[in-house]
Scaffold this motif. Structure first.
Motif, PDB file in Angstrom:
ATOM      1  N   GLN A  81      -8.288   7.026   0.739  1.00  0.00           N
ATOM      2  CA  GLN A  81      -7.323   6.275   0.191  1.00  0.00           C
ATOM      3  C   GLN A  81      -6.082   6.705  -0.107  1.00  0.00           C
ATOM      4  OE1 GLN A  81      -8.292   4.511  -4.017  1.00  0.00           O
ATOM      5  NE2 GLN A  81      -9.083   2.652  -2.711  1.00  0.00           N
ATOM      6  N   THR A 110      -5.870   2.033   4.118  1.00  0.00           N
ATOM      7  CA  THR A 110      -6.840   1.086   3.812  1.00  0.00           C
ATOM      8  C   THR A 110      -6.877   0.042   5.192  1.00  0.00           C
ATOM      9  OG1 THR A 110      -7.336  -0.864   2.144  1.00  0.00           O
ATOM     10  CG2 THR A 110      -5.015  -0.390   2.748  1.00  0.00           C
ATOM     11  N   LEU A 153      -0.655   5.211  -4.019  1.00  0.00           N
ATOM     12  CA  LEU A 153       0.386   4.014  -4.285  1.00  0.00           C
ATOM     13  C   LEU A 153       1.319   4.401  -5.026  1.00  0.00           C
ATOM     14  CD1 LEU A 153      -1.886   1.037  -4.568  1.00  0.00           C
ATOM     15  CD2 LEU A 153      -1.144   2.036  -2.585  1.00  0.00           C
ATOM     16  N   TRP A 201       0.706  -1.233  -0.078  1.00  0.00           N
ATOM     17  CA  TRP A 201       0.129   0.068  -0.009  1.00  0.00           C
ATOM     18  C   TRP A 201       0.982   1.298   0.028  1.00  0.00           C
ATOM     19  CZ3 TRP A 201      -3.714  -3.217  -0.387  1.00  0.00           C
ATOM     20  CH2 TRP A 201      -3.709  -4.199   0.201  1.00  0.00           C
TER      21      TRP A 201
END
Length: 616
Positions: free
Chosen positions: A349, A181, A352, A151
């Motif tokens: 979120q 997450t 990434l 992540w």
């Protein structure tokens, strides 16, 4: 398969014997790595010779490799690399495959550099055992210092060795998660000593997952920092990198936020060439997003400015751009540290910072011995594996502790495809598995069709399709050689194709004397389609035409029936059955079902002894 090696490149391979040279050569070519060979070995166009000695050569290439795989014994490798080891955060992954070729051993970098993952991939490709010796793997959980890697979480301060040891000793460890997450929790579900807290307790051993800076005087904590903070910045023209950097650090220190949780910087589009912002984001490796005044003016903010609106066309730059980039909530309202204005928003979120990939994988009939090496590698490399729950159960023994597996019930193909696409767009490597071949009545078509509809609004994904042994091939192999002449496959499920279309296809197959394979013959709800298809065939074929039925090919509860066209529907059939109806020349023999390669103008079911089986 080169893309599956990406996270380990640049990768070097070392061979000192002819055996290790031949073993490592295809792996080096597949990974686009360099195979360094002893000067005593025969030259090869795809090998490079190291000189003057392996020890000296290693010292040269060491700083430039992410992984080095030796075709040497463990003891030899340890002696070679010992003088070069400095820091497990920086040293390359080291693996070795002894001369016997029985196993691949993770020597160094199993956790931090993902060496265990590389070891398992190589083992699957070579059909040998991966030897992983760390304690976490023995307990079937990933090491705590790897939890955040998929992540893009950043490691913070703390006693990592102490916490990792306590987990293995089954001591109670608290987990406090404030951001990022929760998908990762699946990896540790079986550990009862890991306890999630709603309120922080700084007096106990705790794993923090947070965007804040956490301190503990007795070092009983470790911290992971998800990249969830978007920093909105407004500044005067010509503001230096140092001024902006200082303002960001001041705001973060004031609010006890972690700089490691910064996802990126956002601002008004007229700032896209602001040299201070450009230099700062490039130096830190942060994305720099800019938005038009029209977009930012639509964002509701707590501190709008009429003066700013008159100047640049939007009442907010810092707050609005942080909110727009994060799609979340404002954490720090605008703070003016002239000539810089800062605001910080918390994203739901994490960022990434990598492109995701979709692997569409056919797993064959379900027996792991029938899974292709490429398909196996794709599955083991994936961050997330999605599929029908039964198929995931069949693959359970190759699951890595650090993987997320998401099982779905039958009938939710579109949901599976949409979930996979969403995760891949986020930046994860996602494998979607189908039984048989993924492109024959499988999930590949569902995913590709859905992507095609979305291509106009989202960036294209990198997609790799890994074929598998299809159901018709598996079934045929269990009953003989029925597919030696032209054949066709027809699904009898009318969930996606109207029955009148299916019936027309069945009719043409029967008339054309094709060997015919029925997929999805019947279910609890669909009971009349198969007898109807049988009736169509009986209009054009001899009732004694051979029929083979294979249920759960190559699986533990496999069943096989030998029957005729007139009687085969009397068996207990379901969705797990594949039905093969022979053509007019097909016959049963002591070796199973045979469809002759030659198709002479003879009467149906002619005497097989009269046929020349050796003709071309």
């Amino acid at each position: 398969m080169a893309n599956l090696w990406t996270e380990f490149q640049p990768i070097a391979w070392i061979a000192t014997t002819p055996t290790s040279q031949m073993r490592l050569l295809p792996l080096a070519q597949s990974s686009q790595g360099v195979l360094w060979c002893s000067p005593h070995l025969k030259s090869h166009p795809h090998c490079q010779i190291y000189a003057p000695s392996l020890r000296e050569h290693l010292s040269i290439i060491w700083p430039h490799q992410r992984a080095i795989v030796f075709g040497l014994t463990l003891g030899a490798v340890v002696r070679l690399i010992a003088p070069l080891l400095t820091d497990k955060q920086q040293d390359p992954t080291i693996l070795c495959i002894p001369e016997s070729g029985e196993y691949v051993i993770t020597v160094c970098g199993g956790h931090q550099q993902q060496g265990d993952k590389l070891s398992q991939s190589i083992a699957h490709l070579l059909g040998i055992k991966s030897v992983i010796t760390d304690a976490a793997t023995a307990h079937d959980i990933p090491g705590v210092d790897t939890w955040g890697m998929p992540w893009n979480w950043q490691k913070g301060a703390g006693n990592w060795t102490g916490i990792a040891s306590a987990i293995i000793r089954d001591e109670p460890i608290h987990i406090m998660q404030e951001s990022g997450t929760t998908l990762w929790r699946q990896m540790i579900m079986q550990k009862s000593n890991l306890i999630f807290l709603q309120e922080p307790d700084l007096q106990t051993k705790t794993i923090w997952i947070t965007h804040r800076e956490i301190t503990s005087p007795d070092q009983q904590i470790v911290t992971w920092h998800p990249r969830v903070l978007w920093v909105g910045i407004g500044c005067e023209r010509g503001t230096s990198q140092e001024q902006i950097d200082s303002a960001v650090k001041t705001v973060f220190a004031t609010h006890q936020l972690s700089l490691k949780s910064i996802a990126g910087i956002a601002s008004l589009d007229i700032k896209k060439d602001e040299i201070g912002l450009v230099n700062l984001t490039q130096a830190q490796g942060w994305p720099f997003l800019t938005f038009s005044a029209a977009t930012l003016s639509q964002i509701s903010v707590p501190n709008p400015s009429k003066i700013v609106a008159q100047t640049v066309g939007t009442a907010s730059v810092a707050e609005a751009s942080a909110l727009q980039a994060s799609q979340g909530t404002l954490l720090v309202p605008k703070t003016i540290l002239s000539p810089v204005t800062i605001a910080v928003a918390l994203a739901p979120q994490e960022w990434l910072n990598r492109p995701g990939q979709l692997y569409l994988v056919g797993i064959g009939p379900g027996d792991l011995a029938q899974l292709t090496p490429a398909a196996r590698q794709a599955i083991t490399q994936a961050d997330v594996v999605i599929g029908y729950h039964l198929y995931l159960q069949l693959l359970d023994t190759i699951k890595r502790p650090a993987q997320i597996w998401e099982p779905y019930p039958i009938g939710q193909e579109t949901q599976r495809a949409q979930r996979a696409i969403e995760l891949a767009h986020w930046g994860l490597n996602v494998a979607v598995v189908s039984s048989g071949d993924c492109g024959i009545y499988g999930m590949a078509g569902v995913v590709i069709e859905l992507l095609q509809k979305q291509d106009s609004v989202k960036t294209k994904l990198d997609i790799k399709i890994f074929p598998g042994i299809s159901a018709l091939q598996s079934a045929a192999s269990r009953v003989g050689v029925p597919l030696m002449q032209d054949f066709c496959a027809i699904s009898l499920s009318d969930l996606h194709v109207p029955w009148d279309v299916i019936a027309q296809r069945v009719t043409h197959a029967a008339q054309g004397d094709f060997v015919t394979i029925f997929y999805n013959p019947c279910s609890q709800q669909r009971t009349w389609q198969l007898p109807t298809a049988q009736a169509i065939f009986l209009q054009y074929r001899d009732p004694q035409t051979p029929v083979a039925i294979v249920r759960q090919a190559y699986r533990q509860d496999e069943q096989i029936w030998r029957d005729t066209l007139a009687n085969f529907t009397q068996n207990s059939l379901d969705m797990f059955c594949t039905i093969i109806i022979g053509n007019s020349r097909t016959y049963w023999s002591e070796y199973g079902l045979i469809t002759p390669r030659n198709y002479p103008p003879k009467s149906p079911h002619f005497d097989p002894q009269s046929q020349n089986l050796n003709s071309e």
